[in-house]
Design a protein around this motif. Structure first.
Motif, PDB file in Angstrom:
ATOM      1  N   ASP A 140      40.915  53.355  55.502  1.00 50.20           N
ATOM      2  CA  ASP A 140      41.568  52.160  54.810  1.00 50.20           C
ATOM      3  C   ASP A 140      40.885  50.834  55.086  1.00 50.20           C
ATOM      4  O   ASP A 140      40.899  50.141  54.311  1.00 50.20           O
ATOM      5  N   ALA A 141      40.349  50.655  56.058  1.00 50.51           N
ATOM      6  CA  ALA A 141      39.354  49.364  56.414  1.00 50.51           C
ATOM      7  C   ALA A 141      38.341  49.340  55.385  1.00 50.51           C
ATOM      8  O   ALA A 141      37.972  48.337  54.776  1.00 50.51           O
ATOM      9  N   ARG A 142      37.745  50.711  55.264  1.00 54.08           N
ATOM     10  CA  ARG A 142      36.701  50.693  54.105  1.00 54.08           C
ATOM     11  C   ARG A 142      37.284  50.605  52.861  1.00 54.08           C
ATOM     12  O   ARG A 142      36.547  49.881  51.910  1.00 54.08           O
ATOM     13  N   ALA A 143      38.490  50.923  52.518  1.00 58.46           N
ATOM     14  CA  ALA A 143      38.961  50.699  51.129  1.00 58.46           C
ATOM     15  C   ALA A 143      39.207  49.025  51.001  1.00 58.46           C
ATOM     16  O   ALA A 143      38.913  48.742  49.796  1.00 58.46           O
ATOM     17  N   VAL A 144      39.655  48.488  51.878  1.00 59.36           N
ATOM     18  CA  VAL A 144      39.834  46.999  51.758  1.00 59.36           C
ATOM     19  C   VAL A 144      38.622  46.462  51.395  1.00 59.36           C
ATOM     20  O   VAL A 144      38.645  45.356  50.681  1.00 59.36           O
ATOM     21  N   LEU A 145      37.672  46.620  52.136  1.00 61.38           N
ATOM     22  CA  LEU A 145      36.351  46.053  51.917  1.00 61.38           C
ATOM     23  C   LEU A 145      35.791  46.430  50.639  1.00 61.38           C
ATOM     24  O   LEU A 145      35.239  45.389  49.828  1.00 61.38           O
ATOM     25  N   ALA A 146      35.958  47.455  50.091  1.00 60.34           N
ATOM     26  CA  ALA A 146      35.565  47.899  48.818  1.00 60.34           C
ATOM     27  C   ALA A 146      36.318  47.062  47.701  1.00 60.34           C
ATOM     28  O   ALA A 146      35.791  46.677  46.608  1.00 60.34           O
ATOM     29  N   LEU A 147      37.589  47.238  47.931  1.00 62.05           N
ATOM     30  CA  LEU A 147      38.562  46.355  46.876  1.00 62.05           C
ATOM     31  C   LEU A 147      38.042  44.940  46.974  1.00 62.05           C
ATOM     32  O   LEU A 147      38.128  44.376  45.676  1.00 62.05           O
ATOM     33  N   ARG A 148      37.820  44.314  47.953  1.00 61.32           N
ATOM     34  CA  ARG A 148      37.232  42.876  48.117  1.00 61.32           C
ATOM     35  C   ARG A 148      35.987  42.849  47.417  1.00 61.32           C
ATOM     36  O   ARG A 148      36.047  41.644  46.702  1.00 61.32           O
ATOM     37  N   ARG A 149      35.357  43.482  47.384  1.00 55.85           N
ATOM     38  CA  ARG A 149      33.912  43.337  46.744  1.00 55.85           C
ATOM     39  C   ARG A 149      34.219  43.805  45.152  1.00 55.85           C
ATOM     40  O   ARG A 149      33.535  42.911  44.353  1.00 55.85           O
ATOM     41  N   LEU A 150      34.762  44.719  44.970  1.00 55.41           N
ATOM     42  CA  LEU A 150      34.806  45.121  43.561  1.00 55.41           C
ATOM     43  C   LEU A 150      35.646  44.328  42.666  1.00 55.41           C
ATOM     44  O   LEU A 150      35.430  44.232  41.502  1.00 55.41           O
ATOM     45  N   THR A 151      36.825  43.626  43.344  1.00 56.33           N
ATOM     46  CA  THR A 151      37.431  42.783  42.307  1.00 56.33           C
ATOM     47  C   THR A 151      37.408  41.385  42.561  1.00 56.33           C
ATOM     48  O   THR A 151      38.248  40.534  42.323  1.00 56.33           O
ATOM     49  N   ARG A 152      36.353  40.934  42.812  1.00 54.20           N
ATOM     50  CA  ARG A 152      36.120  39.528  43.609  1.00 54.20           C
ATOM     51  C   ARG A 152      36.089  38.789  42.089  1.00 54.20           C
ATOM     52  O   ARG A 152      36.548  37.530  42.473  1.00 54.20           O
ATOM     53  N   ASN A 153      35.590  39.250  41.105  1.00 54.69           N
ATOM     54  CA  ASN A 153      35.541  38.575  39.817  1.00 54.69           C
ATOM     55  C   ASN A 153      36.634  38.836  38.828  1.00 54.69           C
ATOM     56  O   ASN A 153      36.775  38.288  37.562  1.00 54.69           O
ATOM     57  N   ALA A 154      37.656  39.522  39.118  1.00 53.31           N
ATOM     58  CA  ALA A 154      38.741  39.907  38.431  1.00 53.31           C
ATOM     59  C   ALA A 154      39.628  38.608  38.040  1.00 53.31           C
ATOM     60  O   ALA A 154      39.995  37.871  38.747  1.00 53.31           O
ATOM     61  N   ASP A 155      40.052  38.973  36.665  1.00 54.41           N
ATOM     62  CA  ASP A 155      41.229  37.545  36.440  1.00 54.41           C
ATOM     63  C   ASP A 155      42.534  38.157  36.977  1.00 54.41           C
ATOM     64  O   ASP A 155      43.319  37.129  37.090  1.00 54.41           O
ATOM     65  N   ALA A 156      42.926  39.273  37.192  1.00 58.05           N
ATOM     66  CA  ALA A 156      43.938  39.744  37.881  1.00 58.05           C
ATOM     67  C   ALA A 156      43.838  41.172  38.533  1.00 58.05           C
ATOM     68  O   ALA A 156      42.891  41.845  38.086  1.00 58.05           O
ATOM     69  N   VAL A 157      44.578  41.078  39.483  1.00 58.83           N
ATOM     70  CA  VAL A 157      44.501  42.743  40.296  1.00 58.83           C
ATOM     71  C   VAL A 157      45.826  43.094  40.389  1.00 58.83           C
ATOM     72  O   VAL A 157      46.936  42.575  40.689  1.00 58.83           O
ATOM     73  N   HIS A 158      46.132  44.293  39.737  1.00 59.53           N
ATOM     74  CA  HIS A 158      47.376  45.054  39.544  1.00 59.53           C
ATOM     75  C   HIS A 158      47.504  46.305  40.330  1.00 59.53           C
ATOM     76  O   HIS A 158      46.790  47.294  39.733  1.00 59.53           O
ATOM     77  N   ALA A 159      47.869  46.263  41.492  1.00 53.94           N
ATOM     78  CA  ALA A 159      48.216  47.739  42.179  1.00 53.94           C
ATOM     79  C   ALA A 159      49.460  48.263  42.145  1.00 53.94           C
ATOM     80  O   ALA A 159      50.451  47.900  41.655  1.00 53.94           O
ATOM     81  N   HIS A 160      49.378  49.901  41.811  1.00 58.37           N
ATOM     82  CA  HIS A 160      50.430  50.576  41.832  1.00 58.37           C
ATOM     83  C   HIS A 160      50.531  51.508  42.814  1.00 58.37           C
ATOM     84  O   HIS A 160      49.592  52.332  43.157  1.00 58.37           O
ATOM     85  N   GLY A 161      51.892  51.436  43.409  1.00 57.69           N
ATOM     86  CA  GLY A 161      52.157  52.170  44.374  1.00 57.69           C
ATOM     87  C   GLY A 161      52.180  51.348  45.796  1.00 57.69           C
ATOM     88  O   GLY A 161      51.360  50.268  46.023  1.00 57.69           O
ATOM     89  N   LEU A 162      53.019  51.644  46.760  1.00 57.20           N
ATOM     90  CA  LEU A 162      52.916  50.920  47.991  1.00 57.20           C
ATOM     91  C   LEU A 162      51.634  50.908  48.725  1.00 57.20           C
ATOM     92  O   LEU A 162      51.263  49.903  49.331  1.00 57.20           O
ATOM     93  N   ARG A 163      51.169  52.127  48.873  1.00 58.19           N
ATOM     94  CA  ARG A 163      49.769  52.314  49.599  1.00 58.19           C
ATOM     95  C   ARG A 163      48.601  51.388  48.924  1.00 58.19           C
ATOM     96  O   ARG A 163      47.826  50.540  49.603  1.00 58.19           O
ATOM     97  N   ALA A 164      48.594  51.479  47.748  1.00 58.55           N
ATOM     98  CA  ALA A 164      47.622  50.706  46.954  1.00 58.55           C
ATOM     99  C   ALA A 164      47.860  49.407  46.933  1.00 58.55           C
ATOM    100  O   ALA A 164      46.995  48.522  47.066  1.00 58.55           O
ATOM    101  N   GLY A 165      49.197  48.788  47.004  1.00 59.82           N
ATOM    102  CA  GLY A 165      49.409  47.743  46.943  1.00 59.82           C
ATOM    103  C   GLY A 165      49.206  46.753  48.116  1.00 59.82           C
ATOM    104  O   GLY A 165      48.746  45.718  48.407  1.00 59.82           O
ATOM    105  N   ALA A 166      49.300  47.628  49.330  1.00 60.53           N
ATOM    106  CA  ALA A 166      49.103  47.208  50.621  1.00 60.53           C
ATOM    107  C   ALA A 166      47.643  46.758  50.962  1.00 60.53           C
ATOM    108  O   ALA A 166      47.368  45.692  51.443  1.00 60.53           O
ATOM    109  N   LEU A 167      46.937  47.841  50.507  1.00 56.44           N
ATOM    110  CA  LEU A 167      45.548  47.767  50.697  1.00 56.44           C
ATOM    111  C   LEU A 167      45.087  46.411  49.820  1.00 56.44           C
ATOM    112  O   LEU A 167      44.106  45.623  50.306  1.00 56.44           O
ATOM    113  N   ALA A 168      45.481  46.461  48.497  1.00 55.34           N
ATOM    114  CA  ALA A 168      44.960  45.350  47.723  1.00 55.34           C
ATOM    115  C   ALA A 168      45.511  43.937  48.192  1.00 55.34           C
ATOM    116  O   ALA A 168      44.805  42.871  48.281  1.00 55.34           O
TER     117      ALA A 168
END
Length: 385
Positions: A65-93
């Motif tokens: 989960d810690a690795r996933a958070v770091l990856a999400l932070r890097r991958l979505t850095r320049n996104a105009d919007a981040v849309h997570a689907h589901g509770l697990r994905a939403g919490a990590l995002a």
């Protein structure tokens, strides 16, 4: 736009695929982040998105989960919007969101909650923690049922709105109802269809309770795929329905053991790619769920114009809109009575089928869903407009 989702094999993945297609057609660049299995099943790259695998599992795992958070932070850095689907994905995002700079500030984080917890214990404790993270950190929470919305508001979510989760257009049936009946060995018996994953949430033990009878038409019997249902007028008479379940899941063996032990008139068909054919042949379609949001299979049933009996839980009453019969969860007698009425009264079944078709024509479509999420992101329907 960046979508984040966890492990899914059903409606959530289909919904994200639909949104991806719609956004790409409007000229948006779409990134989808999730476990490799979702790309294998839903082919987001085939819809024009960029897919990056990140392990967002359905169970807590601190290191991953810690690795996933770091990856999400890097991958979505320049996104105009981040849309997570589901509770697990939403919490990590949400945990990654504070470090998501965008033009004019942080990119908005939208979380769609597609399911509710129906179990307690340690799993319930973890689930509640994730809910609080989403409620306090997401800019907007979209929910598939009123009870989910009320819960998120109690937990402190500032902007909670209904989610628009349409089913894709229903393809025409490839076989006639008579051909489907022959394949099932149903004879002239009414077919009571359930389309559901064989899992705890779906309450299928209540379906078996209802199937146990009493029904008109004689004693108990079990039917296997391809077997004869017996000559008309004998124990397979028209008053005794054949219950058919399309879907797979972890409870299959337990359900089959009970079906065999009690000689229930229930067939477990497993995963099917011919649901429109089954719908066309069904006398009535039944949901026995402990909880549902906006099940795509129910939307498909309404679009097919089939009579519906369903438990009054979650988002089902709103989705049904009065075009079907609601029964309390866990009341096998009420379920049996509602099914019997439709089986024994063709005029009542025809009226309900007409109401279902009208409701199906009213349901939102993919364009409505895309417009709704773009409004949630603070974006116009398309670039240049």
């Amino acid at each position: 736009m960046a979508f984040v989702l966890g492990t899914t094999s059903g409606g959530t993945g289909r919904h994200v695929r639909m949104l991806t297609e719609g956004l790409v057609k409007l000229g948006h660049q779409v990134l989808v982040v999730g476990p490799p299995s979702v790309e294998e099943r839903f082919a987001f790259t085939g819809a024009g998105a960029r897919f990056v695998p990140v392990p967002v599992s359905d169970r807590p795992h601190p290191l991953n989960d810690a690795r996933a958070v770091l990856a999400l932070r890097r991958l979505t850095r320049n996104a105009d919007a981040v849309h997570a689907h589901g509770l697990r994905a939403g919490a990590l995002a949400a945990l990654a969101a504070p470090a998501l700079p965008a033009r004019g500030g942080r990119a908005p984080l939208v979380v769609t909650l597609h399911n509710a917890l129906t179990a307690g214990g340690f799993v319930g404790l973890v689930y509640g923690t994730l809910e609080r993270i989403v409620a306090r950190r997401a800019d907007r929470v979209l929910v598939v049922s009123p009870d989910l919305g009320e819960r998120m508001e109690r937990l402190g979510a500032g902007d909670v709105r209904p989610a628009v989760v349409p089913a894709p257009p229903l393809r025409p049936a490839r076989r006639t109802p008579e051909e489907v009946r022959a394949d099932l060995g149903a004879g002239e018996r009414p077919i009571v269809l359930t389309v559901a994953r064989l899992a705890q949430q779906k309450g299928l033990e209540n379906l078996l309770d209802a199937a146990r009878g009493p029904w008109a038409g004689g004693g108990r019997e079990t039917v296997t795929p391809g077997a004869s249902a017996g000559p008309s007028g004998e124990s397979s008479g028209r008053g005794r329905p054949l219950f058919v379940v399309a879907g797979e899941g972890p409870l299959r063996e337990a359900l089959q053991r009970r079906i065999d032990a009690e000689a229930l008139p229930v067939m477990l068909l497993g995963e099917r790619d011919d649901v429109p054919d089954l719908l066309a042949a069904a006398t009535v379609v039944v949901w026995t769920s402990r909880w549902e949001g906006q099940p795509l299979s129910l939307s498909e049933t309404l679009m097919a114009g089939r009579p519906v009996v369903a438990t009054a839980v979650g988002g089902i009453p709103d989705l049904l809109g009065g075009a079907g019969r609601l029964v309390p969860y866990g009341d096998a007698g009420a379920l049996r009575s509602a099914v019997r009425e439709l089986v024994e009264d063709p005029r009542a079944a025809a009226r309900m089928a007409e109401a279902a078709a009208r409701r199906g024509a009213e349901l939102p479509d993919a364009a409505d869903a895309v417009a709704d999420v773009l409004a949630g992101y603070g974006k116009p329907r398309s670039y240049g407009r």
